[in-house]
Design a protein around this motif. Structure first.
Motif, PDB file in Angstrom:
ATOM      1  N   GLN A 105     -10.088  -2.121   8.260  1.00 27.22           N
ATOM      2  CA  GLN A 105      -9.256  -1.637   7.145  1.00 27.22           C
ATOM      3  C   GLN A 105      -9.625  -2.261   5.796  1.00 27.22           C
ATOM      4  OE1 GLN A 105      -7.750   0.826   6.478  1.00 27.22           O
ATOM      5  NE2 GLN A 105      -5.653   0.640   5.772  1.00 27.22           N
ATOM      6  N   PRO A 106      -9.763  -3.611   5.700  1.00 25.70           N
ATOM      7  CA  PRO A 106     -10.163  -4.155   4.396  1.00 25.70           C
ATOM      8  C   PRO A 106     -11.572  -3.741   3.985  1.00 25.70           C
ATOM      9  CG  PRO A 106      -9.784  -5.934   5.995  1.00 25.70           C
ATOM     10  CD  PRO A 106      -9.379  -4.670   6.651  1.00 25.70           C
ATOM     11  N   TYR A 111       2.170   1.343  -9.858  1.00 22.35           N
ATOM     12  CA  TYR A 111       0.868   1.517  -9.194  1.00 22.35           C
ATOM     13  C   TYR A 111      -0.196   0.508  -9.641  1.00 22.35           C
ATOM     14  CZ  TYR A 111      -3.475   3.554  -7.520  1.00 22.35           C
ATOM     15  OH  TYR A 111      -4.695   3.723  -6.922  1.00 22.35           O
ATOM     16  N   ARG A 143     -11.098   7.329   1.474  1.00 26.55           N
ATOM     17  CA  ARG A 143      -9.669   7.339   1.113  1.00 26.55           C
ATOM     18  C   ARG A 143      -8.847   7.857   2.291  1.00 26.55           C
ATOM     19  NH1 ARG A 143      -5.490   6.661   0.897  1.00 26.55           N
ATOM     20  NH2 ARG A 143      -3.849   6.880  -0.665  1.00 26.55           N
ATOM     21  N   MET A 174       2.882   1.515  -3.361  1.00 28.57           N
ATOM     22  CA  MET A 174       2.175   1.817  -4.627  1.00 28.57           C
ATOM     23  C   MET A 174       1.757   3.279  -4.744  1.00 28.57           C
ATOM     24  SD  MET A 174      -1.407  -0.155  -4.089  1.00 28.57           S
ATOM     25  CE  MET A 174      -2.757   0.551  -3.144  1.00 28.57           C
ATOM     26  N   VAL A 175       1.390   3.900  -3.594  1.00 29.81           N
ATOM     27  CA  VAL A 175       0.973   5.302  -3.713  1.00 29.81           C
ATOM     28  C   VAL A 175       2.170   6.245  -3.902  1.00 29.81           C
ATOM     29  CG1 VAL A 175      -1.231   5.062  -2.474  1.00 29.81           C
ATOM     30  CG2 VAL A 175       0.841   5.591  -1.178  1.00 29.81           C
ATOM     31  N   HIS A 233      -8.864   5.286   5.040  1.00 27.22           N
ATOM     32  CA  HIS A 233      -7.973   4.156   4.746  1.00 27.22           C
ATOM     33  C   HIS A 233      -6.533   4.505   5.133  1.00 27.22           C
ATOM     34  CE1 HIS A 233      -7.575   0.210   2.937  1.00 27.22           C
ATOM     35  NE2 HIS A 233      -6.610   0.604   2.120  1.00 27.22           N
ATOM     36  N   SER A 234      -6.144   5.761   4.886  1.00 25.97           N
ATOM     37  CA  SER A 234      -4.799   6.223   5.264  1.00 25.97           C
ATOM     38  C   SER A 234      -4.635   6.256   6.777  1.00 25.97           C
ATOM     39  CB  SER A 234      -4.600   7.648   4.750  1.00 25.97           C
ATOM     40  OG  SER A 234      -3.672   7.669   3.733  1.00 25.97           O
ATOM     41  N   HIS A 271      -2.547  -5.610  -4.105  1.00 23.44           N
ATOM     42  CA  HIS A 271      -2.955  -5.061  -2.806  1.00 23.44           C
ATOM     43  C   HIS A 271      -4.425  -5.376  -2.506  1.00 23.44           C
ATOM     44  CE1 HIS A 271      -2.940  -2.181   0.541  1.00 23.44           C
ATOM     45  NE2 HIS A 271      -4.131  -1.780   0.097  1.00 23.44           N
ATOM     46  N   ALA A 273      -4.401   2.884   8.261  1.00 19.45           N
ATOM     47  CA  ALA A 273      -3.103   2.255   7.967  1.00 19.45           C
ATOM     48  C   ALA A 273      -2.045   2.736   8.965  1.00 19.45           C
ATOM     49  CB  ALA A 273      -2.675   2.580   6.542  1.00 19.45           C
ATOM     50  N   MET A 286     -14.106   1.936  -0.329  1.00 17.01           N
ATOM     51  CA  MET A 286     -13.460   3.056  -1.035  1.00 17.01           C
ATOM     52  C   MET A 286     -13.380   2.770  -2.543  1.00 17.01           C
ATOM     53  SD  MET A 286      -9.524   4.213  -0.444  1.00 17.01           S
ATOM     54  CE  MET A 286      -8.759   2.741  -1.043  1.00 17.01           C
ATOM     55  N   GLY A 334       0.821  -1.219   0.000  1.00 15.05           N
ATOM     56  CA  GLY A 334       0.000   0.000   0.000  1.00 15.05           C
ATOM     57  C   GLY A 334       0.848   1.259   0.000  1.00 15.05           C
TER      58      GLY A 334
HETATM   59  C1  HEM Z   1      -5.742  -4.866   6.183  1.00 12.89           C
HETATM   60  C2  HEM Z   1      -5.862  -4.616   4.885  1.00 12.89           C
HETATM   61  C3  HEM Z   1      -5.279  -3.412   4.205  1.00 12.89           C
HETATM   62  C4  HEM Z   1      -4.209  -2.633   4.561  1.00 12.89           C
HETATM   63  C5  HEM Z   1      -3.277  -2.807   5.751  1.00 12.89           C
HETATM   64  C6  HEM Z   1      -4.106  -1.583   3.580  1.00 12.89           C
HETATM   65  C7  HEM Z   1      -3.144  -0.600   3.581  1.00 12.89           C
HETATM   66  C8  HEM Z   1      -3.044   0.421   2.643  1.00 12.89           C
HETATM   67  C9  HEM Z   1      -2.055   1.468   2.671  1.00 12.89           C
HETATM   68  C10 HEM Z   1      -0.942   1.599   3.687  1.00 12.89           C
HETATM   69  C11 HEM Z   1      -2.290   2.286   1.606  1.00 12.89           C
HETATM   70  C12 HEM Z   1      -1.533   3.571   1.267  1.00 12.89           C
HETATM   71  C13 HEM Z   1      -2.184   4.676   2.084  1.00 12.89           C
HETATM   72  C14 HEM Z   1      -1.524   6.025   1.980  1.00 12.89           C
HETATM   73  O1  HEM Z   1      -0.288   6.116   1.964  1.00 12.89           O
HETATM   74  O2  HEM Z   1      -2.264   7.018   1.968  1.00 12.89           O
HETATM   75  C15 HEM Z   1      -3.423   1.745   0.886  1.00 12.89           C
HETATM   76  C16 HEM Z   1      -3.962   2.267  -0.258  1.00 12.89           C
HETATM   77  C17 HEM Z   1      -4.948   1.666  -0.991  1.00 12.89           C
HETATM   78  N1  HEM Z   1      -5.678   0.551  -0.627  1.00 12.89           N
HETATM   79 FE1  HEM Z   1      -5.416  -0.583   0.995  1.00 12.89          FE
HETATM   80  N2  HEM Z   1      -5.119  -1.735   2.656  1.00 12.89           N
HETATM   81  C18 HEM Z   1      -5.847  -2.840   3.002  1.00 12.89           C
HETATM   82  C19 HEM Z   1      -6.944  -3.360   2.342  1.00 12.89           C
HETATM   83  C20 HEM Z   1      -7.421  -2.895   1.139  1.00 12.89           C
HETATM   84  C21 HEM Z   1      -8.520  -3.470   0.398  1.00 12.89           C
HETATM   85  C22 HEM Z   1      -9.332  -4.700   0.822  1.00 12.89           C
HETATM   86  C23 HEM Z   1      -8.676  -2.716  -0.712  1.00 12.89           C
HETATM   87  C24 HEM Z   1      -9.668  -2.850  -1.824  1.00 12.89           C
HETATM   88  C25 HEM Z   1     -10.379  -3.913  -2.050  1.00 12.89           C
HETATM   89  C26 HEM Z   1      -7.673  -1.666  -0.695  1.00 12.89           C
HETATM   90  C27 HEM Z   1      -7.497  -0.732  -1.669  1.00 12.89           C
HETATM   91  C28 HEM Z   1      -6.565   0.265  -1.652  1.00 12.89           C
HETATM   92  C29 HEM Z   1      -6.383   1.225  -2.730  1.00 12.89           C
HETATM   93  C30 HEM Z   1      -7.166   1.261  -4.049  1.00 12.89           C
HETATM   94  C31 HEM Z   1      -5.365   2.099  -2.318  1.00 12.89           C
HETATM   95  C32 HEM Z   1      -4.758   3.264  -3.127  1.00 12.89           C
HETATM   96  C33 HEM Z   1      -5.657   4.442  -3.114  1.00 12.89           C
HETATM   97  C34 HEM Z   1      -5.072   5.555  -3.961  1.00 12.89           C
HETATM   98  O3  HEM Z   1      -4.568   5.297  -5.041  1.00 12.89           O
HETATM   99  O4  HEM Z   1      -5.116   6.702  -3.552  1.00 12.89           O
HETATM  100  N3  HEM Z   1      -6.927  -1.804   0.463  1.00 12.89           N
HETATM  101  N4  HEM Z   1      -3.874   0.617   1.555  1.00 12.89           N
END
Ligand code: HEM
Ligand code: HEM
Length: 195
Positions: free
Chosen positions: A109-110, A50, A147, A43-44, A150-151, A57, A154, A116, A40
């Motif tokens: 978180q998931p 990405y 969004r 990729m950002v 989610h940050s 991810h 995390a 999102m 996560g």
């Molecule tokens: C426990 C599970 C998860 C963890 C620990 C996690 C963690 C993260 C982290 C650390 C980021 C970067 C946040 C940032 O720097 O602002 C991120 C971004 C993202 N996550 Fe997760 N995530 C999880 C589950 C999921 C799930 C289930 C999905 C979708 C089905 C998802 C979709 C995304 C997407 C699309 C982004 C990028 C958003 C963007 O481009 O701005 N994540 N996630």
């Protein structure tokens, strides 16, 4: 005086272990969560990778949701072993709440990630074989709130995991009370001799 080994005393002697299934769930979720966090954050901050990392991810995130639900069901069925006597009352309360926070974060978180992506109007594909239904309306405002959430979640996970690991390592190394061994697959001398 009897020279026989007292089995009841041996069983009651701490540290006792979590069940094999609980330990498997613990390390599986730990590996998956470390991977989801690493991918996560990467990729950002890495545009070239990405698209590929986003797919991986989301798949890992969906897997975490499934494993955590199963883990929580298992947790209600199996009580954890008693702590070593080195864990004080106040510290015990902090540990209970930090572990509850970990369960809540691992579940939230998931779900927030899935909602999102739903709000962004794109599908959630899991390992290229499963397409999850949307759980939030396609809406830019809903997306931006989720969004942000989610940050925040995390970073909260990183902080609580760091506290959790520090607690376990401090007990195991400084106090030497075998706290870590309750969760490992290491077979101690006493257990090996019981086989
Ligand atoms: C426990 C599970 C998860 C963890 C620990 C996690 C963690 C993260 C982290 C650390 C980021 C970067 C946040 C940032 O720097 O602002 C991120 C971004 C993202 N996550 Fe997760 N995530 C999880 C589950 C999921 C799930 C289930 C999905 C979708 C089905 C998802 C979709 C995304 C997407 C699309 C982004 C990028 C958003 C963007 O481009 O701005 N994540 N996630
Ligand atoms: C993503 C990382 C991690 C998460 C989300 C996590 C989560 C948890 C949770 C929720 C519990 C409570 C178990 C229960 O009572 O049902 C627990 C216990 C435990 N964890 Fe972790 N853990 C992580 C990483 C680690 C690491 C790296 C270690 C090793 C240093 C570790 C060692 C332990 C030990 C020894 C226990 C038992 C402690 C006790 O009984 O209170 N964990 N973990």
């Amino acid at each position: 005086m009897s020279t026989e080994i007292d089995d009841t005393a041996a069983v009651a002697t701490p540290p006792q272990k979590f069940t094999a299934l609980s330990r498997t769930f613990h390390w599986l979720t730990a590996i998956l969560i470390f991977a989801a966090l690493l991918i996560g954050f990467t990729m950002v901050n890495w545009l070239a990778g990405y698209a590929t990392l986003r797919v991986i991810h989301m798949s890992i995130g969906a897997l975490i949701l499934l494993v955590v639900v199963l883990r929580i069901v298992n947790r209600f069925r199996h009580h954890p072993p008693a702590w070593p006597p080195t864990v004080g009352r106040l510290e015990g309360k902090a540990v209970i709440w930090s572990e509850r926070a970990l369960y809540a974060l691992m579940l939230a978180q998931p779900l927030v990630g899935w909602a999102m992506v739903s709000a962004s109007g794109t599908p959630v594909r899991v390992f290229g074989v499963l397409r999850l239904p949307p759980i939030a309306p396609f809406n830019i405002h809903v997306f931006s709130v989720l969004r942000e959430a989610h940050s925040i979640l995390a970073y909260a996970l990183v902080v609580v995991i760091a506290a959790h690991v520090s607690f376990v390592l401090a007990h195991s190394t400084v106090l030497g009370d075998g706290m870590l061994r309750r969760m490992t697959f290491h077979i101690g001398r006493r257990e090996r001799s019981k086989r």
